[in-house]
Design an enzyme around this catalytic site. Structure first.
Site, PDB file in Angstrom:
ATOM      1  N   LEU A 224       0.743  -1.204  -0.147  1.00  0.00           N
ATOM      2  CA  LEU A 224      -0.117  -0.047   0.100  1.00  0.00           C
ATOM      3  C   LEU A 224       0.919   1.280   0.179  1.00  0.00           C
ATOM      4  O   LEU A 224       1.713   1.360   0.863  1.00  0.00           O
ATOM      5  CB  LEU A 224      -0.986  -0.037   1.296  1.00  0.00           C
ATOM      6  CG  LEU A 224      -1.858   1.279   1.190  1.00  0.00           C
ATOM      7  CD1 LEU A 224      -2.793   1.280   0.245  1.00  0.00           C
ATOM      8  CD2 LEU A 224      -2.769   1.322   2.741  1.00  0.00           C
ATOM      9  N   ASP A 225       0.547   2.233  -1.003  1.00  0.00           N
ATOM     10  CA  ASP A 225       1.223   3.631  -1.036  1.00  0.00           C
ATOM     11  C   ASP A 225       2.907   3.276  -1.090  1.00  0.00           C
ATOM     12  O   ASP A 225       3.547   4.263  -0.755  1.00  0.00           O
ATOM     13  CB  ASP A 225       0.835   4.396   0.011  1.00  0.00           C
ATOM     14  CG  ASP A 225      -0.549   4.753   0.155  1.00  0.00           C
ATOM     15  OD1 ASP A 225      -1.270   4.742  -0.892  1.00  0.00           O
ATOM     16  OD2 ASP A 225      -1.463   4.912   1.328  1.00  0.00           O
ATOM     17  N   ALA A 226       3.198   2.182  -1.689  1.00  0.00           N
ATOM     18  CA  ALA A 226       4.754   2.001  -1.605  1.00  0.00           C
ATOM     19  C   ALA A 226       5.314   1.741  -2.981  1.00  0.00           C
ATOM     20  O   ALA A 226       6.470   1.220  -3.118  1.00  0.00           O
ATOM     21  CB  ALA A 226       5.156   0.961  -0.658  1.00  0.00           C
TER      22      ALA A 226
END
Lengths: 286, 286, 286, 286
Positions: free
Chosen positions: D229-231
């Site tokens: 996530l969000d990486a």
């Protein structure tokens, strides 16, 4: 809660903050927010003060009269806004030509409620963007401008703006020069977006000028329109980095994003009654 | 002209601006500058107010006592600075390791008078930068730090700082972690520069972390030191754009300029008594 | 490893990349880095190509001769640098007046090794900063300039620069205008820092001009000096945000940080042989 | 003019530029544009090279086969795009929830021709923005997502995207987490906009997190979606300055402008086949 907001500038003198807040306190006003500033180069004092009208001993419709003696004593340029008036939705007219990016941006801010305003009408010197006005159900008026008909067309535009009770005129990439006569009808109420970092590159084709000069940063500027072309009080500016790999069309592409954002910020600030104009400059209260 | 400056924060309540300015006006004080702000998320009120002491009916040395009842009534955290104290040159200690860019930058700002401060001494865990201290005629003390001797060395550093009456400790790329015991001696008076855009990349080697993560913008952060590593109240931040062509050493090179500027700005603001700390955040009055 | 770097610009024509790389490949050169760009507005081709000289069939001292026919065929403006020459420390002269921030900044970059250069001498029209030169053990020469003695003093400066075999002249806030005769001695080898976002506010007192115009962003520009005042090819620019609360002295304070950084970046780029000048603009290869 | 563009990365080795350009030259290809770069930290070589196919001795449909041996020899990850394919309008799906600013912005860029793409359909987990899709005549599909139906709904979405031959999926403030199974269907072809300066403040309510941490700068990040996530690999980021006077709602207002611009830039770059992904990072060729 009902409140009043005073916006003031005048020559700076000792005791000004005290004199103004005293006017409020002695009548049992409760200050909600106060911001003041002194331009030490020109010895000019600025203040924005907002106070609760609950319990205030002067009735709303007498405040102007009551404040006038103090204002005259100190030589103030001032205005007062009341919260019901601030909450009133202001009426905005958009002037456009063929470029749609600022128009679309303002329409979407208006539709999403991010920009609390009523877009009363769109005026253009070309029919190109009429379909967008239609999509958003906004009256669209086309005024073809020639050297010969300019005076007449501008008068017709002014009449239309008055009919619509327009508070604010926004030139959203309107590619016509507005005459001093037109401007005089809406002093400090016409906002333009210029596609350069003024005072660099005023006039036509600023991205071409920027490209030729080889600058490493481009910008956009929104300002109140004055009879002096691209020289009115600046409200907001922003910039973006470019390098030798950016062609003119790349600069235009990057610049459009600046123009949209800078124009929207200037309008937002103006609508919030947060701008004071003096010496052809602005004080923008947060 | 002699003046007093109050810095206050407390739970927001109706009438706070009036109560504070009333305290000043009733004793014939003339407000020179006033700035206030409300954190609406946490209902916290902030104010910075400066007034002329000429004609003020409370003698300077009685002001604290006179203001205390009001402060207690509203639950204020507050302090008062007098202009003679503000004009007093504060005493700063610099902690460094092997990197010289921030040290040189602060020394040159001090020598040019741009940073109105007295650099009392330089402390380092390495001898590397001693020659610079010598060039600028500033006492240089080296404290080699090991796991075993850390407590003792820190105590010796504290003693030295107290001997020099140091007001402010600046960690100008000091590569040691300061213990909670040390920090407790100088609450909100130790400023660090961290070479990343916090809270991204805390801890060691932030440029390496930034490179591995592939960010397109790097930054620097100056903050007050708290026992929580790189998590203290942020005073100032700035950023610079990078792209895939920037190696780690390029990022370090660009970052050094950020570090210098961001640290210097934070110190400048602190020295001007313009920072309030609450909830592990800062309010920085202009 | 020994390498050669060609920097080229010429009218764009089909086959240019191939013609140049072919010159290298056919003689068994191994390209290490290649960057090319076309200015589509003016149909100009730019290239920077670096190749390994190990195994290259043309001896180093014959490369210029061997490349000349191709260069002439395509009308190239070009130069070649060899790695041993690039690794040679270049010799820089600093011209200053009374402001020390850029001087200190360059000295500290030089001392820390961040700027790989030899500072051969400092020239000033005032004695003010002599003590800094002394601190860093650099020859300091003062030339008082008057209208009457200007030509003679400039000739003496040129002689001194030639004696010191200076490669690059940097005007680090030197408050004198350099004549066209002086400039002609060091074409594209004199770098100035101007304290505005050019082309806005050329000439004297740009921060005062910026303040009067009420801009919301200020800047700094470093450029090669040409006889046209503040109109030479721009190498680097940067900006900082200001608002109505910034007095002229605040602008100057913020601007100094811009000036330091922008000047240092321009020098760093120049020293790396990464700048091509054409049409009074620069191409800066990363 | 017909051209081919190779995008390559592989372990760096001596002779790579020569080997690749040699492949083109020997078959009489004329290089139009070449950009290469080496990640010196990880020893990875990157190249983008475009050449004219007129006179090229390998027919277009044999180029992939012809290049494969060289690619295998050097262990290249590579792809080739042909100009007719580049000129083909790609098909994009937009995923939205209730926030309309990015949606409006992309629609207006598409309508004005600034974003050369076909918006095939809009998918949302809420009916809120259906009226906008209608205004612009774009199919709108609502998929209510619950814990129980998520797998099924995602499969239906995938089927719909396949039916529409979608090239690129854009999460324009879509407030649902996409599963690894969905992502696997569109590797490096799902772009998300996250409303913080990643890696700071991943996950929910980043402006609230930013407010609580007291940062002085906020940002937005667009990245390819990965199961982490969000990486995912960052394509573009931008930032804006805030201070203590900015409430969370002010940050949200400022942030929306960042989100719009950053997302649009990422999409523009992706559509131009200018992004290489490796090591969870991007190389973005200009």
């Amino acid at each position: 809660m009902e409140s009043a907001t005073l916006l003031i500038f005048c020559p700076d003198r000792r005791g000004l903050v005290a004199a103004i807040t005293d006017f409020i306190f002695r009548r049992n006003g409760n200050v909600l927010h106060l911001e003041q500033h002194v331009d030490v180069e020109h010895n000019v004092f600025f203040m924005r003060v907002q106070w609760d009208l609950a319990g205030f001993e002067i009735p709303k419709d007498k405040i102007t009269t009551a404040f006038t003696p103090l204002a005259e004593q100190y030589g103030m340029t001032w205005r007062v806004h009341f919260s019901d008036e601030i909450q009133r939705i202001q009426r905005m007219a958009l002037f456009v030509s063929k470029e749609e990016h600022c128009l679309y941006d303002l329409l979407s801010r208006w539709q999403s409620g991010d920009l609390r305003v009523h877009i009363a009408l769109i005026i253009s010197n070309h029919p190109t963007l009429g379909h967008i006005a239609e999509k958003f159900n906004i009256p669209f008026h086309q005024f073809t401008i020639t050297k010969e008909n300019k005076a007449g067309q501008e008068q017709a535009q002014i009449d239309l703006l008055k009919t619509h009770n327009v508070d604010l005129v926004v030139l959203a990439r309107y590619m016509q020069i507005i005459t001093a006569e037109f401007i005089a009808q809406f002093p400090n109420r016409i906002i333009n977006i210029h596609h350069s970092f003024l005072p660099a590159f005023p006039g036509a084709k600023p991205y071409h000028q920027a490209y030729e000069r080889g600058v490493k940063i481009i910008g956009a500027t929104s300002h109140y329109v004055t009879p002096d072309l691209d020289a009115g009080p600046i409200i907001e500016q922003d910039v973006a980095r470019v390098d030798h790999r950016d062609s003119i069309s790349e600069m235009i592409r990057k610049g459009k994003d600046l123009e949209k954002t800078v124009l929207a910020r200037a309008i937002w600030t103006h609508l919030g009654h947060r701008v004071l104009v003096y010496n052809n400059k602005t004080v923008v209260f947060k």
